[in-house]
Write a protein that holds these residues in place. Structure first.
Motif, mmCIF file in Angstrom:
data_model
loop_
_atom_site.group_PDB
_atom_site.id
_atom_site.type_symbol
_atom_site.label_atom_id
_atom_site.label_comp_id
_atom_site.label_asym_id
_atom_site.label_seq_id
_atom_site.Cartn_x
_atom_site.Cartn_y
_atom_site.Cartn_z
ATOM 1 N N ALA A 110 0.814 -1.219 0.000
ATOM 2 C CA ALA A 110 0.000 0.000 0.000
ATOM 3 C C ALA A 110 0.846 1.267 0.000
ATOM 4 N N GLY A 111 2.166 1.108 0.052
ATOM 5 C CA GLY A 111 3.045 2.268 -0.036
ATOM 6 C C GLY A 111 3.097 3.142 1.205
ATOM 7 N N LEU A 112 2.764 2.590 2.357
ATOM 8 C CA LEU A 112 2.834 3.346 3.609
ATOM 9 C C LEU A 112 4.053 2.869 4.392
ATOM 10 N N GLY A 113 5.224 3.132 3.826
ATOM 11 C CA GLY A 113 6.474 2.646 4.388
ATOM 12 C C GLY A 113 6.759 3.103 5.801
ATOM 13 N N ASP A 114 6.157 4.216 6.224
ATOM 14 C CA ASP A 114 6.405 4.728 7.572
ATOM 15 C C ASP A 114 5.391 4.209 8.595
ATOM 16 N N ALA A 115 4.525 3.282 8.187
ATOM 17 C CA ALA A 115 3.546 2.722 9.124
ATOM 18 C C ALA A 115 4.267 1.918 10.209
ATOM 19 N N SER A 116 3.791 2.062 11.439
ATOM 20 C CA SER A 116 4.394 1.345 12.566
ATOM 21 C C SER A 116 3.492 0.241 13.097
ATOM 22 N N GLU A 117 2.256 0.223 12.630
ATOM 23 C CA GLU A 117 1.284 -0.744 13.129
ATOM 24 C C GLU A 117 0.169 -0.847 12.093
ATOM 25 N N SER A 118 -0.452 -2.013 12.018
ATOM 26 C CA SER A 118 -1.559 -2.178 11.076
ATOM 27 C C SER A 118 -2.475 -3.292 11.542
ATOM 28 N N SER A 119 -3.762 -3.130 11.264
ATOM 29 C CA SER A 119 -4.729 -4.193 11.554
ATOM 30 C C SER A 119 -5.677 -4.316 10.372
ATOM 31 N N MET A 120 -6.091 -5.540 10.129
ATOM 32 C CA MET A 120 -7.043 -5.788 9.054
ATOM 33 C C MET A 120 -8.428 -5.417 9.561
ATOM 34 N N VAL A 121 -9.174 -4.672 8.764
ATOM 35 C CA VAL A 121 -10.532 -4.283 9.143
ATOM 36 C C VAL A 121 -11.569 -4.820 8.166
ATOM 37 N N GLY A 122 -11.116 -5.358 7.030
ATOM 38 C CA GLY A 122 -12.064 -5.888 6.064
ATOM 39 C C GLY A 122 -11.400 -6.828 5.088
ATOM 40 N N ILE A 123 -12.190 -7.754 4.576
ATOM 41 C CA ILE A 123 -11.748 -8.638 3.508
ATOM 42 C C ILE A 123 -12.981 -8.999 2.693
ATOM 43 N N ASP A 124 -12.817 -8.991 1.382
ATOM 44 C CA ASP A 124 -13.890 -9.394 0.490
ATOM 45 C C ASP A 124 -13.267 -10.048 -0.727
ATOM 46 N N ARG A 125 -14.069 -10.402 -1.687
ATOM 47 C CA ARG A 125 -13.572 -11.141 -2.854
ATOM 48 C C ARG A 125 -12.500 -10.375 -3.622
ATOM 49 N N TYR A 126 -12.440 -9.058 -3.458
ATOM 50 C CA TYR A 126 -11.511 -8.243 -4.228
ATOM 51 C C TYR A 126 -10.210 -7.910 -3.513
ATOM 52 N N GLY A 127 -10.151 -8.063 -2.188
ATOM 53 C CA GLY A 127 -8.923 -7.753 -1.473
ATOM 54 C C GLY A 127 -9.157 -7.504 0.003
ATOM 55 N N VAL A 128 -8.155 -6.875 0.630
ATOM 56 C CA VAL A 128 -8.212 -6.609 2.066
ATOM 57 C C VAL A 128 -8.139 -5.107 2.318
ATOM 58 N N THR A 129 -8.766 -4.702 3.405
ATOM 59 C CA THR A 129 -8.721 -3.308 3.850
ATOM 60 C C THR A 129 -8.041 -3.303 5.207
ATOM 61 N N LEU A 130 -7.081 -2.393 5.361
ATOM 62 C CA LEU A 130 -6.292 -2.329 6.590
ATOM 63 C C LEU A 130 -6.293 -0.908 7.145
ATOM 64 N N ARG A 131 -6.181 -0.819 8.454
ATOM 65 C CA ARG A 131 -6.014 0.470 9.136
ATOM 66 C C ARG A 131 -4.571 0.509 9.619
ATOM 67 N N ALA A 132 -3.850 1.544 9.211
ATOM 68 C CA ALA A 132 -2.432 1.667 9.550
ATOM 69 C C ALA A 132 -2.208 2.872 10.446
ATOM 70 N N VAL A 133 -1.247 2.745 11.335
ATOM 71 C CA VAL A 133 -0.805 3.861 12.170
ATOM 72 C C VAL A 133 0.481 4.396 11.547
ATOM 73 N N THR A 134 0.466 5.684 11.195
ATOM 74 C CA THR A 134 1.633 6.330 10.600
ATOM 75 C C THR A 134 1.967 7.566 11.424
ATOM 76 N N PRO A 135 3.139 8.167 11.226
ATOM 77 C CA PRO A 135 3.458 9.401 11.942
ATOM 78 C C PRO A 135 2.441 10.519 11.669
ATOM 79 N N ALA A 136 1.779 10.468 10.529
ATOM 80 C CA ALA A 136 0.778 11.483 10.190
ATOM 81 C C ALA A 136 -0.605 11.144 10.733
ATOM 82 N N GLY A 137 -0.731 10.005 11.408
ATOM 83 C CA GLY A 137 -2.020 9.590 11.957
ATOM 84 C C GLY A 137 -2.500 8.300 11.319
ATOM 85 N N ALA A 138 -3.712 7.925 11.682
ATOM 86 C CA ALA A 138 -4.290 6.687 11.158
ATOM 87 C C ALA A 138 -4.615 6.851 9.678
ATOM 88 N N ARG A 139 -4.372 5.803 8.903
ATOM 89 C CA ARG A 139 -4.656 5.798 7.465
ATOM 90 C C ARG A 139 -5.334 4.489 7.117
#
Length: 173
Positions: A110-139
Motif C-alpha cells: 500500500a506504499g505506507l512505508g512509515d507505518a508502525s502498526e496495522s490491523s485488518m478491518v475488512g476482507i472481500d472477494r476483491y482484497g483486504v482493507t487495513l487500518r495503519a498507524v503512521t506518523p501522520a495519523g491513522a490511514r
C-alpha cells in the motif's frame, strides 16, 4: 467492511427509489414471516402493510473518501460477497496471529512505508482493507487480490500470495 471506532468510517449503502404498498403480498408475506416469525403477531393488523422499494440508485460509502453512486441495474445484478460469512474469522485470525503480515501489506503493497502498526478491518472477494498507524495519523489502505475470489476457500491462499508479494517487494527495496 467491519470496523470499530467512528461509525462514519464504516461502509454503508443508501437505497434511493420509489415505495409502493403491496395490496396483495401473496408469497412474499409467507417468505417475510419465515424470516421474521415474531412479525406474525402484528402482520394482520389493519395498520400493517408490506411495501416494495423499486431501487433507482444507490449511494455507497465505504468509509472516509471511499464513495460512489451505483446504478439500479448494478445493484440488482450484485450478489452476496462469497467471503461475507467468513470475513470476521479471517480478520480476527489475521489480527491475532499475523500482525507482522498486516504491517508488511501496508508498508510494501500500500506504499505506507512509515507505518508502525496495522490491523485488518475488512476482507472481500476483491482484497483486504487495513487500518495503519503512521506518523501522520491513522490511514486506511486497500490491497487488492490479483483476481477476485470465487469462494471463501480461496482466501487463505490469496492472503498468503499477498504476503509473498510483499516480501518480494521488501527484498527489492
Amino acid at each position: 467492511m467491519r470496523g470499530d471506532g467512528d461509525p462514519l468510517g464504516r461502509a454503508r449503502l443508501t437505497l434511493v427509489g420509489r415505495l409502493q404498498v403491496l395490496e396483495d403480498p401473496g408469497s412474499l408475506r409467507d417468505r417475510y414471516l419465515d424470516v421474521h416469525p415474531y412479525a406474525s403477531y402484528y402482520a394482520d393488523f389493519t395498520d400493517f402493510n408490506f411495501w416494495r422499494l423499486d431501487v433507482e440508485q444507490c449511494r455507497y460509502v465505504g468509509g472516509f473518501g471511499h464513495m460512489s453512486w451505483v446504478s439500479s441495474d448494478e445493484y440488482c445484478a450484485a450478489g452476496v460477497d462469497p467471503l461475507w460469512s467468513a470475513a470476521g474469522g479471517i480478520i480476527e485470525h489475521m489480527n491475532d496471529d499475523h500482525a507482522d503480515a498486516n504491517l508488511l501489506y501496508v508498508q510494501v503493497l500500500a506504499g505506507l512505508g512509515d507505518a508502525s502498526e496495522s490491523s485488518m478491518v475488512g476482507i472481500d472477494r476483491y482484497g483486504v482493507t487495513l487500518r495503519a498507524v503512521t506518523p501522520a495519523g491513522a490511514r486506511m489502505a486497500r490491497v487488492p487480490f490479483p483476481e477476485p475470489l470465487a469462494d471463501a476457500s480461496g482466501a487463505q491462499p490469496a492472503v498468503i500470495a499477498l504476503l509473498a508479494q510483499a516480501r518480494a517487494g521488501q527484498d527489492q527495496s
